[in-house]
Design a protein around this motif. Structure first.
Motif, PDB file in Angstrom:
ATOM      1  N   UNK A 148       0.994  -1.305  -0.149  1.00  0.00           N
ATOM      2  CA  UNK A 148       0.161   0.188  -0.159  1.00  0.00           C
ATOM      3  C   UNK A 148       1.576   1.558   0.080  1.00  0.00           C
ATOM      4  N   UNK A 149       0.999   2.064  -0.580  1.00  0.00           N
ATOM      5  CA  UNK A 149       1.321   3.251  -1.222  1.00  0.00           C
ATOM      6  C   UNK A 149       3.426   3.251  -1.269  1.00  0.00           C
ATOM      7  N   UNK A 150       3.687   2.023  -1.166  1.00  0.00           N
ATOM      8  CA  UNK A 150       4.909   1.344  -1.597  1.00  0.00           C
ATOM      9  C   UNK A 150       5.246   0.409   0.509  1.00  0.00           C
ATOM     10  N   UNK A 151       4.327   0.662   0.751  1.00  0.00           N
ATOM     11  CA  UNK A 151       4.487  -0.101   2.389  1.00  0.00           C
ATOM     12  C   UNK A 151       4.445  -1.723   2.175  1.00  0.00           C
ATOM     13  N   UNK A 152       4.857  -2.544   1.598  1.00  0.00           N
ATOM     14  CA  UNK A 152       4.358  -3.854   2.082  1.00  0.00           C
ATOM     15  C   UNK A 152       4.551  -4.497   3.306  1.00  0.00           C
ATOM     16  N   UNK A 153       3.179  -4.952   3.751  1.00  0.00           N
ATOM     17  CA  UNK A 153       2.889  -5.670   4.856  1.00  0.00           C
ATOM     18  C   UNK A 153       1.815  -6.489   4.728  1.00  0.00           C
ATOM     19  N   UNK A 168     -15.416  -6.131   9.063  1.00  0.00           N
ATOM     20  CA  UNK A 168     -14.592  -5.139   8.334  1.00  0.00           C
ATOM     21  C   UNK A 168     -15.264  -4.163   7.245  1.00  0.00           C
ATOM     22  N   UNK A 169     -15.614  -3.178   7.102  1.00  0.00           N
ATOM     23  CA  UNK A 169     -16.826  -3.104   5.644  1.00  0.00           C
ATOM     24  C   UNK A 169     -15.575  -2.372   4.633  1.00  0.00           C
ATOM     25  N   UNK A 170     -14.800  -1.629   4.963  1.00  0.00           N
ATOM     26  CA  UNK A 170     -13.815  -1.099   3.905  1.00  0.00           C
ATOM     27  C   UNK A 170     -12.271  -1.361   4.010  1.00  0.00           C
ATOM     28  N   UNK A 171     -11.762  -0.345   3.869  1.00  0.00           N
ATOM     29  CA  UNK A 171      -9.900  -0.892   3.816  1.00  0.00           C
ATOM     30  C   UNK A 171      -9.489  -0.480   5.120  1.00  0.00           C
ATOM     31  N   UNK A 172      -8.935  -0.715   5.984  1.00  0.00           N
ATOM     32  CA  UNK A 172      -8.374   0.596   7.727  1.00  0.00           C
ATOM     33  C   UNK A 172      -7.043  -0.079   7.253  1.00  0.00           C
ATOM     34  N   UNK A 173      -6.599   1.143   7.721  1.00  0.00           N
ATOM     35  CA  UNK A 173      -5.052   0.898   7.545  1.00  0.00           C
ATOM     36  C   UNK A 173      -4.742   1.534   9.076  1.00  0.00           C
ATOM     37  N   UNK A 174      -3.215   0.882  10.009  1.00  0.00           N
ATOM     38  CA  UNK A 174      -2.929   1.695  10.446  1.00  0.00           C
ATOM     39  C   UNK A 174      -1.709   2.493  10.798  1.00  0.00           C
ATOM     40  N   UNK A 182      -0.575  -3.913   8.405  1.00  0.00           N
ATOM     41  CA  UNK A 182      -0.881  -2.942   7.562  1.00  0.00           C
ATOM     42  C   UNK A 182      -1.639  -2.029   7.850  1.00  0.00           C
ATOM     43  N   UNK A 183      -2.591  -2.656   8.173  1.00  0.00           N
ATOM     44  CA  UNK A 183      -4.405  -2.253   7.820  1.00  0.00           C
ATOM     45  C   UNK A 183      -5.193  -3.832   7.766  1.00  0.00           C
ATOM     46  N   UNK A 184      -6.745  -3.525   7.592  1.00  0.00           N
ATOM     47  CA  UNK A 184      -7.548  -4.727   7.467  1.00  0.00           C
ATOM     48  C   UNK A 184      -8.260  -4.841   6.154  1.00  0.00           C
ATOM     49  N   UNK A 185      -8.306  -5.707   5.173  1.00  0.00           N
ATOM     50  CA  UNK A 185      -8.599  -6.067   4.047  1.00  0.00           C
ATOM     51  C   UNK A 185     -10.819  -6.012   4.303  1.00  0.00           C
TER      52      UNK A 185
END
Length: 342
Positions: A82-87, A95-101, A163-166
């Motif tokens: 995500x935007x160059x961040x791998x994880x 969850x309803x959408x994308x969640x970022x840490x 790095x987040x939730x899908x």
């Protein structure tokens, strides 16, 4: 002298479960687990009915895609950039959408997006931002709105980089096949009638199918416990199943309680819950036995989703079979890996 709040709480629980006839055995607080305690990683804005949800456009030159799933404890993980961040993203249909840490995306501009709720209650105010590009294998998205929260406590509990939730909205335009036992998530493009653009050479036969409502932000499955029909939220971000503590006596009496546990969620809060075994869960006429469950109050999630939730089906349910979800056909299906005895 007034009893300590913790002791008073346990006494109330004891009286409740004696009244409904649950089989249980309390253990001392010092024996309540920490690292082994379950996580249920769902997060949605409150209330969901007031939010204009726009499904992101899933891009990529494929008709069918198999995405490997990794595990941390009983959480299912998907590798992403995500935007160059791998994880890792936690695969979380709760969850309803994308969640970022926010640990990894502090340079992204954010704005306040209101309060949010999870299974352990309020997770507080959360931020909102935009991700320029998300890549998951051959699947990618551009300029996606995302919620921003601190997920460091999940990393600390399970020892992996997240790095987040899908969430569910990211993939619900596909026919979704979840094979947790073989660590696979399959996404199949479908036409307006819900048929696969690239049909299977040999059609998969489902052992059981159920009609579902496609408009809800989460997937609600009807299951039977103690002869009662209940609404279960299918949550791939839940390490265990859930039964509502407000369920009828005939439901709660089928649960064998073995210990207390500290339940963690998308927020920092941890609730003490009862942990045990679900003995009488059925889909149609098929019993699915020996599934771990916790007993807690999911009213906060019912308020979020705008539908009464009597429980949740998590990892313990996912490993019982291969699950297919097709919202265009309004259909949930399961092919049991080991057909349960009737």
């Amino acid at each position: 002298m007034k009893p300590a709040p913790g002791l008073f709480h346990r006494c109330l629980l004891l009286l409740l479960f004696l009244a409904v006839g649950i089989s249980f055995s309390f253990v001392p607080s010092s024996q309540v687990g920490k690292a082994d305690d379950p996580l249920i990683i769902n997060l949605s804005l409150l209330p969901i009915k007031n939010i204009n949800i726009v499904d992101p456009e899933a891009l990529g030159d494929f008709n069918s895609l198999t995405i490997p799933l990794k595990r941390a404890g009983r959480l299912l993980l998907i590798e992403a950039v995500i935007d160059g961040e791998t994880g890792n993203l936690v695969f979380d249909t709760g969850a309803t959408g994308l969640v970022l840490n926010k640990t990894y995306f502090r340079s992204h501009a954010t704005f306040d997006n209101g309060s949010s709720n999870g299974i352990t209650g309020s997770t507080g105010n959360i931020g909102c931002t935009f991700a320029k590009e998300i890549r998951i294998s051959d699947l990618y998205y551009r300029n996606i709105k995302a919620d921003m929260v601190d997920l460091s406590h999940i990393e600390n509990r399970r020892g992996f980089k997240v790095i987040g939730l899908l969430g569910f909205n990211m993939i619900k335009s596909f026919e979704i096949v979840i094979d947790a036992t073989h660590n696979e998530l399959q996404l199949h493009r479908i036409d307006r009638k819900g048929n696969r653009v690239q049909p299977e050479e040999v059609e998969t036969v489902q052992d059981y199918t159920q009609k579902i409502n496609p408009w809800r932000p989460v997937l609600i499955i009807k299951g039977m416990v103690g002869g009662k029909s209940l609404n279960f939220c299918l949550d791939t971000g839940a390490e265990t199943n859930v039964i509502s503590s407000r369920s009828p006596k005939t439901v709660l009496s089928t649960i064998s309680i073995t210990r207390r546990a500290g339940l963690g969620g998308a927020g920092q809060a941890t609730n003490e819950v009862l942990f045990g075994t679900m003995n009488d869960f059925m889909l149609d006429k098929t019993p699915i036995r020996d599934m771990e469950t916790i007993v807690t109050n999911p009213d906060a999630l019912s308020e979020v989703y705008g539908v009464i939730i009597d429980g949740m089906l998590g990892y313990n349910f996912l490993v019982k079979g291969i699950i297919t979800i097709n919202l265009t056909k309004k259909q949930f299906g399961i092919r049991y890996l080991n057909q349960p005895a009737s």
